[in-house]
Design a protein around this motif. Structure first.
Motif, PDB file in Angstrom:
ATOM      1  N   SER A 120      38.289   3.340 -49.746  1.00 45.82           N
ATOM      2  CA  SER A 120      37.801   4.668 -50.113  1.00 45.82           C
ATOM      3  C   SER A 120      37.362   4.708 -51.566  1.00 45.82           C
ATOM      4  O   SER A 120      37.885   3.994 -52.422  1.00 45.82           O
ATOM      5  N   ASN A 121      36.414   5.576 -51.837  1.00 39.13           N
ATOM      6  CA  ASN A 121      36.044   5.923 -53.208  1.00 39.13           C
ATOM      7  C   ASN A 121      37.059   6.920 -53.748  1.00 39.13           C
ATOM      8  O   ASN A 121      37.903   7.430 -52.994  1.00 39.13           O
ATOM      9  N   PRO A 122      37.005   7.256 -55.035  1.00 42.05           N
ATOM     10  CA  PRO A 122      37.988   8.178 -55.612  1.00 42.05           C
ATOM     11  C   PRO A 122      37.740   9.625 -55.185  1.00 42.05           C
ATOM     12  O   PRO A 122      37.396  10.498 -55.988  1.00 42.05           O
ATOM     13  N   LEU A 123      37.924   9.887 -53.917  1.00 38.41           N
ATOM     14  CA  LEU A 123      37.728  11.217 -53.355  1.00 38.41           C
ATOM     15  C   LEU A 123      38.905  12.128 -53.719  1.00 38.41           C
ATOM     16  O   LEU A 123      40.007  11.646 -54.010  1.00 38.41           O
ATOM     17  N   PRO A 124      38.695  13.429 -53.676  1.00 42.20           N
ATOM     18  CA  PRO A 124      39.830  14.349 -53.888  1.00 42.20           C
ATOM     19  C   PRO A 124      40.925  14.087 -52.863  1.00 42.20           C
ATOM     20  O   PRO A 124      40.647  13.706 -51.713  1.00 42.20           O
ATOM     21  N   VAL A 125      42.167  14.306 -53.257  1.00 41.58           N
ATOM     22  CA  VAL A 125      43.305  13.996 -52.395  1.00 41.58           C
ATOM     23  C   VAL A 125      43.235  14.724 -51.054  1.00 41.58           C
ATOM     24  O   VAL A 125      43.521  14.115 -50.008  1.00 41.58           O
ATOM     25  N   PRO A 126      42.837  16.008 -51.005  1.00 43.10           N
ATOM     26  CA  PRO A 126      42.735  16.650 -49.684  1.00 43.10           C
ATOM     27  C   PRO A 126      41.725  15.962 -48.766  1.00 43.10           C
ATOM     28  O   PRO A 126      41.942  15.888 -47.548  1.00 43.10           O
ATOM     29  N   ARG A 127      40.635  15.431 -49.336  1.00 36.92           N
ATOM     30  CA  ARG A 127      39.644  14.726 -48.527  1.00 36.92           C
ATOM     31  C   ARG A 127      40.218  13.410 -48.010  1.00 36.92           C
ATOM     32  O   ARG A 127      40.017  13.036 -46.848  1.00 36.92           O
ATOM     33  N   LEU A 128      40.926  12.688 -48.870  1.00 35.50           N
ATOM     34  CA  LEU A 128      41.581  11.458 -48.431  1.00 35.50           C
ATOM     35  C   LEU A 128      42.574  11.749 -47.313  1.00 35.50           C
ATOM     36  O   LEU A 128      42.639  11.029 -46.312  1.00 35.50           O
ATOM     37  N   THR A 129      43.345  12.799 -47.501  1.00 30.48           N
ATOM     38  CA  THR A 129      44.365  13.176 -46.517  1.00 30.48           C
ATOM     39  C   THR A 129      43.727  13.444 -45.159  1.00 30.48           C
ATOM     40  O   THR A 129      44.229  12.985 -44.118  1.00 30.48           O
ATOM     41  N   LYS A 130      42.628  14.173 -45.153  1.00 23.04           N
ATOM     42  CA  LYS A 130      41.931  14.483 -43.906  1.00 23.04           C
ATOM     43  C   LYS A 130      41.502  13.213 -43.180  1.00 23.04           C
ATOM     44  O   LYS A 130      41.735  13.064 -41.969  1.00 23.04           O
ATOM     45  N   ARG A 131      40.861  12.290 -43.918  1.00 23.04           N
ATOM     46  CA  ARG A 131      40.375  11.071 -43.293  1.00 23.04           C
ATOM     47  C   ARG A 131      41.518  10.199 -42.787  1.00 23.04           C
ATOM     48  O   ARG A 131      41.446   9.621 -41.688  1.00 23.04           O
ATOM     49  N   ILE A 132      42.577  10.092 -43.556  1.00 20.76           N
ATOM     50  CA  ILE A 132      43.703   9.250 -43.146  1.00 20.76           C
ATOM     51  C   ILE A 132      44.379   9.838 -41.917  1.00 20.76           C
ATOM     52  O   ILE A 132      44.790   9.098 -41.004  1.00 20.76           O
ATOM     53  N   GLU A 133      44.472  11.138 -41.848  1.00 22.12           N
ATOM     54  CA  GLU A 133      45.026  11.770 -40.648  1.00 22.12           C
ATOM     55  C   GLU A 133      44.158  11.470 -39.431  1.00 22.12           C
ATOM     56  O   GLU A 133      44.673  11.199 -38.342  1.00 22.12           O
ATOM     57  N   GLN A 134      42.827  11.512 -39.613  1.00 18.37           N
ATOM     58  CA  GLN A 134      41.927  11.169 -38.513  1.00 18.37           C
ATOM     59  C   GLN A 134      42.140   9.733 -38.051  1.00 18.37           C
ATOM     60  O   GLN A 134      42.182   9.447 -36.844  1.00 18.37           O
ATOM     61  N   ILE A 135      42.248   8.829 -39.022  1.00 19.16           N
ATOM     62  CA  ILE A 135      42.439   7.411 -38.681  1.00 19.16           C
ATOM     63  C   ILE A 135      43.739   7.217 -37.914  1.00 19.16           C
ATOM     64  O   ILE A 135      43.784   6.537 -36.882  1.00 19.16           O
ATOM     65  N   ARG A 136      44.810   7.832 -38.390  1.00 19.18           N
ATOM     66  CA  ARG A 136      46.115   7.632 -37.774  1.00 19.18           C
ATOM     67  C   ARG A 136      46.218   8.284 -36.409  1.00 19.18           C
ATOM     68  O   ARG A 136      46.979   7.818 -35.542  1.00 19.18           O
ATOM     69  N   GLN A 137      45.465   9.344 -36.193  1.00 22.21           N
ATOM     70  CA  GLN A 137      45.451   9.968 -34.878  1.00 22.21           C
ATOM     71  C   GLN A 137      44.685   9.117 -33.865  1.00 22.21           C
ATOM     72  O   GLN A 137      44.931   9.207 -32.660  1.00 22.21           O
TER      73      GLN A 137
END
Length: 276
Positions: free
Chosen positions: A200-217
């Motif tokens: 990942s690029n240095p995205l805002p933490v809420p954006r990172l959180t969203k993507r990681i939740e998608q990946i883990r789901q």
């Protein structure tokens, strides 16, 4: 969490050999190198970060040449492309280059790949921007086949070759880690499809959180999370750790040798303080 360095090495910055040695001597874990082959002078594609496009984008050295030089003078740091613009590269040649670095480094290569953002750049390589996602998927699959099978063959819409021998094979088994760059629903699907990690690029933490939740789901495996261009901010590092990142690759500006070495000293101290 481990810490590496990510940067654009070019023809007026610190040289790859000095840089790689300095990174390893200061206890960092990786060197991650960006790629752009060229930047068309006439361009409509906006720079994703906004404003004028920095000249490091067209000055940057070839990442495989850079990492090969780094491999020759180091023994422990991971050597990562961040990212290889695989939609602009021949997959057979890229498979050989990547496996060669993995062999020369004793199994320290990491294969960061992505679909790119500069429409004019990819068009100069004969790539249709509308199909670059499908092209990227096929080239990843073809490279994995070349790394793991002998002979290897691949038959897709965009990549097609009959049974072929290719050496060397990577040292890492079954192959070097593949890290997908990007920030989109398609990126998430690609990570899952290829059993890859996310760079990942240095995205805002809420954006990172969203993507990681998608990946883990979408998958029950442990997905490798790493970065390119991480700022030197301890509170951001803490957020990355809490999200499960295994490595943060700090952004080293593209500056001359002495300034680069001074910054690496500063970064090493901040990391040591962070670790306590």
């Amino acid at each position: 969490m481990k810490f590496g360095i990510s940067t654009f090495v070019n023809d007026d910055t610190i040289d790859p050999v000095t840089l790689a040695r300095a990174i390893e001597e200061r206890g960092f874990d990786a060197l991650t190198i960006a790629e752009h082959t060229h930047i068309p002078a006439s361009r409509e594609t906006p720079y994703p970060a906004g404003g004028e496009l920095p000249d490091v984008y067209y000055k940057t050295l070839d990442p495989f040449v850079t990492l090969a030089a780094a491999a020759a003078v180091t023994s422990s740091i991971q050597l990562i492309t961040g990212i290889t613009l695989l939609i602009q590269r021949d997959p057979i040649i890229t498979a050989k280059e990547a496996a060669s670095i993995d062999l020369l480094s004793g199994g320290r290569f990491g294969f960061g790949v992505g679909a790119g953002w500069n429409i004019e750049e990819m068009r100069n390589h004969g790539t249709d921007p509308r199909t670059r996602g499908a092209l990227l998927d096929e080239r990843i699959e073809a490279i994995k086949a070349l790394w793991t099978s002998e002979p290897a063959e691949y038959h897709g819409r965009y990549v097609d070759f009959d049974a072929s021998y290719l050496r060397p094979k990577p040292v890492q088994s079954p192959h070097p880690p593949i890290l997908i760059g990007g920030d989109s629903d398609a990126t998430v699907k690609r990570i899952v499809r290829h059993g890859a990690g996310w760079m990942s690029n240095p995205l805002p933490v809420p954006r990172l959180t969203k993507r990681i939740e998608q990946i883990r789901q979408a998958t029950d495996r442990d997905v490798l999370l790493t970065t390119f261009g991480t700022p030197v901010k301890a509170n951001y590092w803490q957020a990355l750790e809490e999200l499960g990142y295994r490595q943060a690759n700090l952004l080293l500006p593209s500056v001359p040798r002495d300034e680069s070495l001074r910054l690496l000293d500063d970064y090493a101290k901040v990391v040591a303080d962070y670790r306590g």
